[in-house]
Enzyme design. Structure first.
Site, short mmCIF file in Angstrom:
data_model
loop_
_atom_site.label_atom_id
_atom_site.label_comp_id
_atom_site.label_asym_id
_atom_site.label_seq_id
_atom_site.Cartn_x
_atom_site.Cartn_y
_atom_site.Cartn_z
N LYS A 47 0.72 -1.23 0.38
CA LYS A 47 -0.38 0.11 0.54
C LYS A 47 0.85 1.20 0.46
CE LYS A 47 -3.40 -1.85 -0.48
NZ LYS A 47 -3.51 -2.26 -1.61
N HIS A 107 7.45 -7.11 -2.01
CA HIS A 107 6.81 -6.56 -0.94
C HIS A 107 7.91 -7.03 0.32
CE1 HIS A 107 3.59 -4.84 -2.81
NE2 HIS A 107 2.79 -5.70 -2.42
N SER A 137 -5.03 2.71 4.29
CA SER A 137 -5.36 1.54 2.93
C SER A 137 -5.03 0.37 3.08
CB SER A 137 -3.80 2.62 1.82
OG SER A 137 -3.31 1.91 1.08
P1 A3P Z 1 -4.86 4.78 -0.80
O1 A3P Z 1 -6.06 3.91 -0.51
O2 A3P Z 1 -4.92 5.41 0.07
O3 A3P Z 1 -6.13 5.19 -2.45
P2 A3P Z 1 -0.34 -0.46 -3.77
O4 A3P Z 1 0.35 0.00 -5.29
O5 A3P Z 1 1.52 -0.49 -2.45
O6 A3P Z 1 -0.94 -1.76 -3.34
O7 A3P Z 1 -0.59 0.95 -3.01
C1 A3P Z 1 -2.01 1.45 -3.55
C2 A3P Z 1 -2.24 2.60 -2.74
O8 A3P Z 1 -1.27 3.30 -4.11
C3 A3P Z 1 -3.96 2.81 -2.68
O9 A3P Z 1 -3.58 4.24 -1.63
C4 A3P Z 1 -3.68 4.15 -4.37
O10 A3P Z 1 -4.69 4.22 -4.23
C5 A3P Z 1 -2.65 4.66 -4.34
N1 A3P Z 1 -2.41 4.73 -6.34
C6 A3P Z 1 -2.42 3.33 -7.10
N2 A3P Z 1 -1.80 4.60 -7.60
C7 A3P Z 1 -1.66 5.75 -8.09
C8 A3P Z 1 -1.67 7.22 -8.46
N3 A3P Z 1 -1.36 7.22 -9.84
N4 A3P Z 1 -1.69 8.26 -8.41
C9 A3P Z 1 -1.75 8.24 -6.80
N5 A3P Z 1 -1.70 7.07 -5.52
C10 A3P Z 1 -1.86 6.17 -6.64
C1 EST Z 2 -0.96 -8.70 -1.84
C2 EST Z 2 0.16 -7.33 -1.81
C3 EST Z 2 -0.72 -6.63 -3.46
O1 EST Z 2 0.34 -5.85 -3.32
C4 EST Z 2 -0.89 -7.08 -4.41
C5 EST Z 2 -2.23 -8.63 -3.86
C6 EST Z 2 -2.23 -8.95 -5.18
C7 EST Z 2 -3.10 -10.37 -4.99
C8 EST Z 2 -3.60 -10.81 -3.77
C9 EST Z 2 -2.43 -10.95 -2.42
C10 EST Z 2 -1.99 -9.86 -3.01
C11 EST Z 2 -3.45 -10.87 -0.98
C12 EST Z 2 -3.86 -12.29 -0.98
C13 EST Z 2 -4.76 -12.72 -2.03
C14 EST Z 2 -3.82 -12.79 -3.71
C15 EST Z 2 -5.36 -12.94 -4.29
C16 EST Z 2 -5.51 -14.38 -3.94
C17 EST Z 2 -4.40 -14.46 -2.31
O2 EST Z 2 -5.81 -14.94 -1.86
C18 EST Z 2 -5.45 -12.06 -2.14
#
Ligand code: A3P
Ligand code: EST
Length: 310
Positions: A47, A107, A137
């Site tokens: 996130k 990650h 998030s």
């Molecule tokens: P929020 O839940 O605060 O909106 P990850 O990709 O590491 O899972 O992170 C997801 C977070 O990055 C989410 O935050 C998402 O909305 C934000 N995000 C993804 N694309 C983005 C963009 N183009 N600009 C700003 N934030 C972005």
């Molecule tokens: C975890 C972190 C992330 O940045 C992306 C994703 C996408 C795929 C997700 C996983 C995750 C969390 C665990 C799952 C998975 C798809 C099936 C699994 O159970 C939800």
């Protein structure tokens, strides 16, 4: 247990780090992963802007060609190294089929990174984000990605996060561990807040780190295509093609708000004080003494920088 809870399960543990049980099962393949010298690793705590950074890099790798970047979903264009789930190709399987130069998402905390990335001296880009926004998030992500344990109330989830019991463990150790890695190797350490504030400057930093140059028009295209408003509508970037049994975007979209400071809409005053206290204790902890205040002071979420950059 309600119907909507089907599939939720407790996390397993990988060398002391809380992680999805499926991922733990797939670990032997990840540990033995063969990196290639021209692999670029995108490393983050969940996130923190992983998808954003991934889209930016795929655009850079395709010289701003939007159509090429729609060729597949982001989770296939930038395979997720340690990903393993039933009836889906694993990250390692996807990567083995991906032609070089590959972008690799992880990650993993630095100490668990497969040794091959070190042996091949691969470049790494790490992105960190204000932990208050990370935890908010993550709270929504736990709700929409239904394999996660029930996050409970936000107050309960904050405690889980501070205790390092969310998937991938302690945020505090994650950002610090990767920071220390800068001493050893070619690692570009970025902040989500900087990318929000001045995406052009940050993308230029990335280009310089990669030793690439692009035309002004290409840079403008990259910035437009990777803006939150454009990405959230792009099915190749917004995860809407993931099976709804795994991710329920009606509970919360994967690209949810995309701002800095949303924690202010969620934390109570008491929760904020408790979080700040815990944060200060951890950043002053001996383990964090290598993290110079100056490194984080420019960033809006450092306790000493917060007031400098409201
Ligand atoms: P929020 O839940 O605060 O909106 P990850 O990709 O590491 O899972 O992170 C997801 C977070 O990055 C989410 O935050 C998402 O909305 C934000 N995000 C993804 N694309 C983005 C963009 N183009 N600009 C700003 N934030 C972005
Ligand atoms: C975890 C972190 C992330 O940045 C992306 C994703 C996408 C795929 C997700 C996983 C995750 C969390 C665990 C799952 C998975 C798809 C099936 C699994 O159970 C939800």
């Amino acid at each position: 247990m309600g119907k909507e809870d089907v599939g939720r399960e407790e996390l397993g543990s990988l060398h002391g780090i809380p992680l999805y049980k499926c991922f733990v099962e797939g670990w032997p393949q990840v540990e033995a992963f063969q990196a290639r010298p021209d692999d670029l690793l995108i490393a983050t705590y969940p996130k923190s802007g992983t998808t954003w950074l991934s889209e930016i890099l795929d655009m850079i790798y395709h010289d701003g060609d939007v159509e090429k970047c729609r060729r597949d979903a982001i989770f296939n264009r930038v395979p997720f190294l340690e990903m393993k789930a039933p009836e889906m190709p694993s990250g390692v399987e996807l990567l083995e089929k991906t032609p070089s130069p590959r972008l690799v998402k992880t990650h993993l905390p630095v100490q668990l990174l497969p040794t091959s990335f070190r042996d091949k001296d691969c470049k790494v880009i790490y992105m960190a984000r204000n932990p208050k926004d990370v935890v908010v998030s993550y709270y929504y992500f736990y709700q929409m990605a239904k394999m996660h344990p029930d996050p409970g109330t936000l107050g309960e989830f904050l405690e889980t996060f501070m205790a390092g019991k969310t998937a991938y463990g302690s945020w505090y150790e994650h950002v610090q561990g990767w920071w220390e890695k800068k001493q050893e190797k070619q690692l570009l350490y970025l902040f989500y807040e900087d990318m929000k504030k001045d995406p052009r400057r940050e993308v230029e930093k990335i280009l310089q780190f990669l030793g690439k140059e692009v035309a002004e028009a290409t840079l403008a295209k990259i910035l437009h295509h990777t803006s939150f408003q454009v990405m959230r509508k792009n099915p190749a970037a917004n995860y809407e093609t993931m099976p709804t049994t795994l991710m329920d975007h009606s509970l919360s979209p994967f690209l949810r708000k995309g701002i800095s400071g949303d924690w202010k809409n969620h934390f109570t005053v008491a929760q904020n004080e408790r979080f700040d206290q815990h944060y200060q204790e951890h950043m002053q902890d001996g383990r964090f003494r290598h993290l110079p205040a100056s490194a984080l002071a420019h960033s809006a979420w450092h306790p000493y920088g917060q007031h400098l950059h409201p």
